[in-house]
Design a protein around this motif. Structure first.
Motif, short mmCIF file in Angstrom:
data_model
loop_
_atom_site.label_atom_id
_atom_site.label_comp_id
_atom_site.label_asym_id
_atom_site.label_seq_id
_atom_site.Cartn_x
_atom_site.Cartn_y
_atom_site.Cartn_z
N ALA A 163 69.28 35.36 80.01
CA ALA A 163 68.57 34.22 80.59
C ALA A 163 67.07 34.47 80.75
O ALA A 163 66.36 33.56 81.18
N LEU A 164 66.60 35.64 80.39
CA LEU A 164 65.18 35.96 80.55
C LEU A 164 64.35 35.21 79.50
O LEU A 164 64.86 34.82 78.44
N PRO A 165 63.05 35.01 79.77
CA PRO A 165 62.20 34.25 78.83
C PRO A 165 62.18 34.84 77.42
O PRO A 165 62.16 34.09 76.44
N ALA A 166 62.17 36.16 77.31
CA ALA A 166 62.15 36.76 75.97
C ALA A 166 63.40 36.39 75.19
O ALA A 166 63.34 36.12 73.98
N ALA A 167 64.56 36.37 75.86
CA ALA A 167 65.79 35.97 75.19
C ALA A 167 65.76 34.49 74.84
O ALA A 167 66.23 34.08 73.76
N ASN A 168 65.20 33.67 75.72
CA ASN A 168 65.10 32.24 75.41
C ASN A 168 64.28 32.00 74.16
O ASN A 168 64.65 31.19 73.29
N ALA A 169 63.16 32.71 74.04
CA ALA A 169 62.32 32.54 72.85
C ALA A 169 63.04 33.01 71.59
O ALA A 169 62.92 32.40 70.52
N PHE A 170 63.83 34.08 71.71
CA PHE A 170 64.52 34.62 70.54
C PHE A 170 65.61 33.67 70.06
O PHE A 170 65.76 33.42 68.86
N PHE A 171 66.38 33.13 71.00
CA PHE A 171 67.47 32.24 70.60
C PHE A 171 66.99 30.83 70.28
O PHE A 171 67.73 30.06 69.66
N SER A 172 65.78 30.48 70.70
CA SER A 172 65.25 29.14 70.43
C SER A 172 64.36 29.11 69.20
O SER A 172 63.79 28.06 68.89
N ARG A 173 64.24 30.21 68.52
CA ARG A 173 63.36 30.26 67.35
C ARG A 173 63.90 29.34 66.26
O ARG A 173 65.11 29.15 66.15
N PRO A 174 63.04 28.74 65.44
CA PRO A 174 63.52 27.89 64.34
C PRO A 174 64.25 28.71 63.31
O PRO A 174 63.87 29.85 63.01
N ARG A 175 65.29 28.16 62.79
CA ARG A 175 66.07 28.83 61.77
C ARG A 175 65.33 28.83 60.46
O ARG A 175 64.77 27.82 60.04
N SER A 176 65.31 29.98 59.77
CA SER A 176 64.66 30.05 58.46
C SER A 176 65.55 29.39 57.42
O SER A 176 66.77 29.54 57.42
N LEU A 177 64.92 28.63 56.55
CA LEU A 177 65.65 27.95 55.49
C LEU A 177 66.01 28.94 54.40
O LEU A 177 65.33 29.94 54.19
N PRO A 178 67.10 28.68 53.69
CA PRO A 178 67.44 29.57 52.58
C PRO A 178 66.39 29.48 51.50
O PRO A 178 65.69 28.48 51.36
N VAL B 167 75.41 37.97 69.67
CA VAL B 167 74.16 38.06 70.43
C VAL B 167 73.14 38.88 69.67
O VAL B 167 71.95 38.55 69.63
N TRP B 168 73.57 39.97 69.07
CA TRP B 168 72.66 40.82 68.28
C TRP B 168 72.03 40.03 67.14
O TRP B 168 70.85 40.22 66.82
N GLN B 169 72.80 39.14 66.53
CA GLN B 169 72.30 38.34 65.42
C GLN B 169 71.49 37.14 65.89
O GLN B 169 70.90 36.44 65.07
N GLY B 170 71.47 36.88 67.20
CA GLY B 170 70.71 35.74 67.72
C GLY B 170 71.44 34.42 67.60
O GLY B 170 70.80 33.37 67.53
N ASN B 171 72.76 34.47 67.60
CA ASN B 171 73.55 33.24 67.49
C ASN B 171 73.57 32.51 68.82
O ASN B 171 73.93 33.08 69.86
#
Length: 219
Positions: free
Chosen positions: A190-205, A105-109
């Protein structure tokens, strides 16, 4: 014939500096609560292991006073030891799982977030069972099935009475704390801030560097 001098061209990376997403407070709080619940499970495991000797000693004394047969006493001792050891092992496993989920969760997985909801649901159910058992033990309303054998019934009641008086209160408070922790974690994730954090696009290597421009040929 003249030779033009040129300075080497530095490689240029097409990818600019990446800005790491800011972890919202609700996600940090959820990971912290998972860590605290895991710590609570470890404390419970230690208490279960530490209680084995005292419970068995009190059981032997009470069994002799109640006239419990030696064979039944041995069976009750083994059952009590297995139950306490199993509870301690389950608590340790739960702590390890919760710590792994807290890190995810800390890593945003995203998978860790979903698994955390599942574990929170199961944890609430098990903790509610723990509250019910603690209430029954604390009030003395524990149904003892002796299978028609009075000696076994007395021995089983002696086992129930062998747990210290603070055991029911501690078990109940621990279970209540677990329920509150699991509910808080599930709500925070389940809060909106968490939704935005976990739904963010993954950065490419980082992409390969652009190859350097070769120096001009000799004219």
């Amino acid at each position: 014939m003249s030779q033009s001098a040129s300075s080497p061209v530095e490689p240029v990376s097409p990818a600019g500096p990446r800005v790491l997403p800011v972890r919202p407070t609700v996600v940090t709080a959820a990971a912290a609560i998972l860590g605290l619940v895991a710590l609570l499970h470890l404390v419970n495991a230690i208490l279960h292991l530490a209680a084995i000797s005292g419970v068995l000693n009190r059981l032997r004394v009470r069994a002799v006073l109640e006239g419990v047969s030696p064979g039944i006493l041995v069976n009750l001792e083994n059952s009590a030891k297995v139950a306490l050891l199993t509870s301690a092992a389950v608590a340790v496993i739960a702590a390890i799982v919760l710590l792994a989920l807290a890190w995810g969760v800390w890593q945003g997985n995203r998978v860790a977030r979903i698994l955390t909801w599942v574990v929170c649901g199961l944890g609430i159910l098990l903790a509610c069972c723990g509250i019910s058992g603690a209430v029954s033990l604390g009030t003395g309303n524990v149904t003892v099935q002796g299978g028609g054998d009075p000696s076994y019934t007395r021995g089983a009641q002696a086992l129930v009475d062998s747990f210290p008086g603070w055991w029911a209160a501690l078990t109940g408070l621990s279970s209540v704390a677990q329920v509150l922790g699991y509910i808080a974690t599930a709500v925070l994730l389940a809060l909106p801030a968490a939704n935005a954090f976990f739904s963010r696009p993954r950065s490419l290597p980082p992409g390969p560097d652009t190859p350097a421009v070769p120096p001009p040929t000799t004219a």
